[in-house]
Motif scaffolding. Structure first.
Motif, PDB file in Angstrom:
ATOM      1  N   VAL A  25       0.878  -1.168   0.000  1.00 17.51           N
ATOM      2  CA  VAL A  25       0.000   0.000   0.000  1.00 17.51           C
ATOM      3  C   VAL A  25       0.916   1.219   0.000  1.00 17.51           C
ATOM      4  O   VAL A  25       1.928   1.239   0.717  1.00 17.51           O
ATOM      5  CB  VAL A  25      -0.907  -0.027   1.259  1.00 17.51           C
ATOM      6  N   PRO A  26       0.636   2.235  -0.797  1.00 20.54           N
ATOM      7  CA  PRO A  26       1.487   3.432  -0.787  1.00 20.54           C
ATOM      8  C   PRO A  26       1.584   4.030   0.615  1.00 20.54           C
ATOM      9  O   PRO A  26       0.597   4.069   1.355  1.00 20.54           O
ATOM     10  CB  PRO A  26       0.773   4.396  -1.736  1.00 20.54           C
ATOM     11  N   VAL A  27       2.773   4.488   0.952  1.00 18.76           N
ATOM     12  CA  VAL A  27       3.039   5.054   2.275  1.00 18.76           C
ATOM     13  C   VAL A  27       2.809   6.561   2.277  1.00 18.76           C
ATOM     14  O   VAL A  27       2.351   7.121   3.257  1.00 18.76           O
ATOM     15  CB  VAL A  27       4.479   4.717   2.719  1.00 18.76           C
ATOM     16  N   LEU A  87      -0.418  15.840   3.508  1.00 21.46           N
ATOM     17  CA  LEU A  87      -0.491  15.511   4.932  1.00 21.46           C
ATOM     18  C   LEU A  87      -1.721  14.691   5.285  1.00 21.46           C
ATOM     19  O   LEU A  87      -1.771  14.069   6.344  1.00 21.46           O
ATOM     20  CB  LEU A  87      -0.476  16.792   5.766  1.00 21.46           C
ATOM     21  N   PHE A  88      -2.721  14.677   4.425  1.00 19.50           N
ATOM     22  CA  PHE A  88      -3.973  13.986   4.715  1.00 19.50           C
ATOM     23  C   PHE A  88      -4.136  12.683   3.934  1.00 19.50           C
ATOM     24  O   PHE A  88      -5.171  12.029   4.041  1.00 19.50           O
ATOM     25  CB  PHE A  88      -5.152  14.922   4.435  1.00 19.50           C
ATOM     26  N   PHE A  89      -3.130  12.299   3.150  1.00 20.80           N
ATOM     27  CA  PHE A  89      -3.219  11.086   2.344  1.00 20.80           C
ATOM     28  C   PHE A  89      -3.188   9.845   3.219  1.00 20.80           C
ATOM     29  O   PHE A  89      -2.354   9.705   4.093  1.00 20.80           O
ATOM     30  CB  PHE A  89      -2.066  11.031   1.338  1.00 20.80           C
ATOM     31  N   LYS A  90      -4.134   8.952   2.958  1.00 19.97           N
ATOM     32  CA  LYS A  90      -4.155   7.645   3.598  1.00 19.97           C
ATOM     33  C   LYS A  90      -4.568   6.652   2.521  1.00 19.97           C
ATOM     34  O   LYS A  90      -5.694   6.682   2.044  1.00 19.97           O
ATOM     35  CB  LYS A  90      -5.137   7.603   4.761  1.00 19.97           C
ATOM     36  N   ALA A  91      -3.638   5.808   2.143  1.00 18.10           N
ATOM     37  CA  ALA A  91      -3.911   4.829   1.086  1.00 18.10           C
ATOM     38  C   ALA A  91      -4.861   3.758   1.597  1.00 18.10           C
ATOM     39  O   ALA A  91      -4.786   3.334   2.745  1.00 18.10           O
ATOM     40  CB  ALA A  91      -2.613   4.194   0.622  1.00 18.10           C
ATOM     41  N   SER A  92      -5.736   3.321   0.717  1.00 13.09           N
ATOM     42  CA  SER A  92      -6.710   2.289   1.048  1.00 13.09           C
ATOM     43  C   SER A  92      -6.546   1.030   0.209  1.00 13.09           C
ATOM     44  O   SER A  92      -7.201   0.038   0.477  1.00 13.09           O
ATOM     45  CB  SER A  92      -8.126   2.833   0.846  1.00 13.09           C
TER      46      SER A  92
END
Length: 139
Positions: A25-27, A87-92
Motif C-alpha cells: 500500500v502506498p506510504v 499531509l492527509f493522504f491515507k492509502a486504502s
C-alpha cells in the motif's frame, strides 16, 4: 517542508527490505503544488534516495518506477515552491490498484468507485479492503 518524516522513512525502508516481492500500500503521496505531477510511493531503497511507486508527471501516462528523493527535494517551481507531501493522504488499496486506475484514467486518482472496481478486477480479497463508504452507517 520535510518530504519524508522518520516514521514514513522507516515504513518505506521496511517495505523495500521485504524478502518476497509484495504489492505494498502506498506510504505517502507527494505532489507539485503548482503543476500536475503526483507520486504515490511505497518503498525506499537502502541507499536512502531511491523511492519506488506510481509516478505521474502530468503527461497522461502514469507509470510504476523509481524516483530520486534528492531530485524531488531540489525541484523549485514558480515562486520558489517545491514538491510537497499530502499531509492527509491515507492509502486504502495496494499500489497495483492505483496503477491500474491511473493507467485507465491517464492520471492518479483517489476516487473510491474506480479503485474498488479495479481491486475486484485484480482479485484483491475484499477482506483486505477498507469498508465501502456507501455501506458505512451515517451519523
Amino acid at each position: 517542508m520535510i518530504l519524508i518524516t522518520e516514521d514514513l522513512r522507516a515504513r518505506l525502508l521496511a517495505n523495500a527490505a521485504t524478502e518476497v516481492e509484495a504489492d505494498h500500500v502506498p506510504v505517502l503521496k507527494l505532489f507539485n503544488p503548482v503543476g500536475a505531477a503526483t507520486w504515490l510511493l511505497s518503498q525506499l531503497d537502502a541507499d536512502g534516495d531511491t523511492l519506488f511507486g506510481l509516478c505521474d508527471l502530468g503527461f497522461g501516462f502514469p507509470e510504476l518506477g523509481s524516483v530520486s528523493l534528492a531530485e524531488l527535494q531540489s525541484v523549485k517551481g514558480p515562486l520558489g515552491l517545491g514538491v510537497e507531501r499530502d499531509l492527509f493522504f491515507k492509502a486504502s488499496f495496494p499500489l497495483s490498484v492505483y496503477a491500474e486506475v491511473a493507467r485507465l484514467a491517464g492520471h492518479i486518482t483517489q476516487e473510491e468507485q474506480p479503485l474498488r472496481q479495479a481491486a475486484s478486477r485484480l482479485e484483491i480479497p475484499t477482506s483486505e479492503l477498507p469498508p465501502d463508504a456507501a455501506e458505512r452507517p451515517r451519523r
